[in-house]
Design an enzyme around this catalytic site. Structure first.
Site, short mmCIF file in Angstrom:
data_model
loop_
_atom_site.label_atom_id
_atom_site.label_comp_id
_atom_site.label_asym_id
_atom_site.label_seq_id
_atom_site.Cartn_x
_atom_site.Cartn_y
_atom_site.Cartn_z
NE ARG A 66 -1.48 8.61 8.18
CZ ARG A 66 -0.57 7.67 8.42
NH1 ARG A 66 0.37 7.91 9.29
NH2 ARG A 66 -0.59 6.51 7.78
CB CYS A 115 19.04 -5.87 21.13
SG CYS A 115 19.37 -5.56 22.86
CD GLU A 116 16.08 -6.09 15.74
OE1 GLU A 116 16.66 -5.87 14.66
OE2 GLU A 116 15.70 -7.21 16.11
N PRO A 145 -11.82 7.90 8.02
CG PRO A 145 -12.47 9.83 9.19
CD PRO A 145 -13.03 8.67 8.39
CE1 TYR A 159 4.21 1.41 7.24
CE2 TYR A 159 3.88 2.88 9.10
CZ TYR A 159 3.48 1.80 8.34
OH TYR A 159 2.33 1.14 8.69
CE1 TYR A 170 -3.19 2.89 10.89
CE2 TYR A 170 -2.91 5.23 10.47
CZ TYR A 170 -3.63 4.07 10.31
OH TYR A 170 -4.78 4.07 9.57
NE ARG A 191 3.21 6.21 11.40
CZ ARG A 191 3.73 7.27 10.82
NH1 ARG A 191 4.46 8.11 11.51
NH2 ARG A 191 3.52 7.50 9.56
C1 LIG Z 1 -6.15 1.96 7.45
C2 LIG Z 1 -7.46 2.12 6.80
C3 LIG Z 1 -8.17 3.33 6.87
C4 LIG Z 1 -7.65 4.55 7.58
O1 LIG Z 1 -6.58 5.16 6.90
P1 LIG Z 1 -6.01 6.55 7.39
O2 LIG Z 1 -4.88 6.81 6.47
O3 LIG Z 1 -5.56 6.41 8.79
O4 LIG Z 1 -7.10 7.57 7.26
C5 LIG Z 1 -9.43 3.38 6.31
N1 LIG Z 1 -9.96 2.31 5.65
C6 LIG Z 1 -9.29 1.15 5.53
C7 LIG Z 1 -9.94 0.01 4.81
C8 LIG Z 1 -8.03 1.01 6.09
O5 LIG Z 1 -7.38 -0.16 5.94
#
Ligand SMILES: *Cc1c(COP(=O)(O)O)cnc(C)c1O
Length: 418
Positions: free
Chosen positions: A276, A342-343, A274, A316, A371, A312
């Protein structure tokens, strides 16, 4: 649940007022709540109580040493994707035997460093990588512990840039090619096959894709058993989503419950990665309004943080809630919250109802713990912001604001230009 709350109309992080931090260190800065990170980790970890598992925090989501140290002290491992992240994880005190290493482009140098550090496992993403790793392990005189990252081809309904487990993505080995990859791994003398891994995407708000992926891993496990491979670890990656706006992601208890049921009774340890869900809502970006201006049909609030600090929204089209640090505004106005870069893509919020901010006001950009700083850059030669951690009434700068000197560190003007 997090510890960013208003007390008498002032935004606090735990027991420290956000405007006090701004007075002390200036803006912009990232502000993290120790208790929130710890709580998120504990809730996640404890949801898997009774099930053999290892939680490896995804370092790329937030790689600050203090945050890694906090998670290490809670018993967390690390999921790394580069030699740099390995360096950080070890510096922070994460036990090497709790580190798993993913990524499609591991360099031989980084693989050697990881092997010598005694990491737990490599999540190998191609046959060529497998052969390279075998050769490096041979040279060192050891066996490289591996899982093969498979691409289970499940649909994960998230932003296309963060889907990783569909067949058109670069990640892992296609599930239909996985048996031959494992056969190769079995033949290689310096490879020790331990597990199967996958990571299907990020910011997932439903459980089904995880369950589907785990089922596919279990099916593959059975097939590998018949090949005489003794698989002891299933790695389901990360990806559990959080609430930025009105998303309703499953609670870790629900997530763990579904996985527990899918795992059933077997002698296999589940690995989770995990990111995020641990740090996303444990941090905010605090910025100050420089100016406001209006065109015929638009109002802009220009702040001192931009896309280089938090990419972000630009990358995204992500939603981050925008809140006042001091609730002194009676009026709400639709505006774009934009930075000095400047974007045209340099926005933190677009067409959003927000308080009628004035120059000098402090603005909190919420859910900026994952992130966010880890993706910050120096674009437009902007020093990266400070990072601060609060625990109760304690405040610590865990990364100082960059100075102009930092911007040119490592640069040289060649003699022929002198
Ligand atoms: C980015 C990543 C994660 C973490 O993803 P989350 O959405 O932040 O939980 C776990 N494993 C791998 C291989 C990743 O590239």
């Amino acid at each position: 649940m997090h510890y960013f709350v208003y007390k008498n109309d002032h935004l606090y992080c735990e027991d420290v007022s956000v405007s006090y931090v701004a007075e002390q260190i200036g803006t912009p800065f990232y502000l993290y709540s120790y208790s929130t990170i710890k709580r998120h980790f504990r809730v996640f970890e404890d949801a898997f109580n009774g099930l053999d598992h290892l939680t490896c925090f995804s370092v790329k989501s937030n790689s600050n040493l203090a945050i890694l140290r906090l998670l290490a002290s809670e018993g967390g491992g690390a999921d790394i994707v580069s030699g740099g992240e390995l360096f950080r994880a070890i510096k922070a005190g994460i036990a090497p035997d709790k580190i798993v290493y993913s990524g499609v482009g591991k360099t031989p140098e980084d693989m050697e460093l990881a092997l010598k550090s005694g990491i737990f496992m490599f999540n190998v993403e191609s046959n060529q990588e497998l052969q390279t790793l075998d050769k490096i392990a041979k040279d060192i005189g050891c066996k490289a512990p591996i899982a093969i990252r498979i691409n289970p081809d499940v649909e994960s309904k998230t932003h296309p840039y963060v889907v990783t487990g569909a067949s058109e993505n670069k990640f892992g080995i296609q599930i239909e090619d996985s048996l031959s990859a494992y056969a190769l791994a079995k033949r290689l003398k310096h490879i020790d096959v331990k597990g199967i891994s996958c990571h299907i995407g990020s910011q997932l708000t439903e459980i089904d894709p995880f369950v589907e992926a785990l089922q596919k891993l279990k099916e593959l496990l059975e097939a590998l058993k018949k090949m005489g491979l003794d698989i002891k670890f299933l790695n389901l990656g990360g990806g559990l989503g959080i609430t930025y706006n009105d998303e309703k992601p499953p609670h870790p208890l629900e997530y763990a419950g579904a996985l527990r049921e899918t795992m059933g009774d077997n002698n296999v340890t589940l690995i989770l990665e995990p990111g995020r869900v641990i740090t996303g809502n444990a941090g905010i970006l605090v910025t100050r309004v420089l100016y406001t201006k209006s065109t015929k049909n638009k109002r802009f609030v220009i702040v001192d943080a931009g896309m280089n600090d938090l990419i972000r929204p630009a990358l995204y089209n992500s939603f981050h809630a925008v809140q006042p640090v001091e609730m002194t505004h009676s009026e709400m106005l639709a505006a774009d919250l934009v930075g000095p870069v400047c974007e045209t893509g340099d926005f933190l919020a677009k067409d959003r109802e927000m308080p009628a901010f004035k120059p000098g006001d402090l603005v909190a950009v919420m859910s900026a713990g994952a992130y966010s700083f880890s993706m910050a850059s120096n674009y437009n030669s902007r020093p990266r912001p400070a990072e601060v951690m609060v625990k109760g009434n304690l405040l610590s700068v865990i990364r100082s604001r960059e100075a102009y000197e930092d911007l040119i560190s490592g640069e040289t003007i060649p003699e022929f230009l002198e």
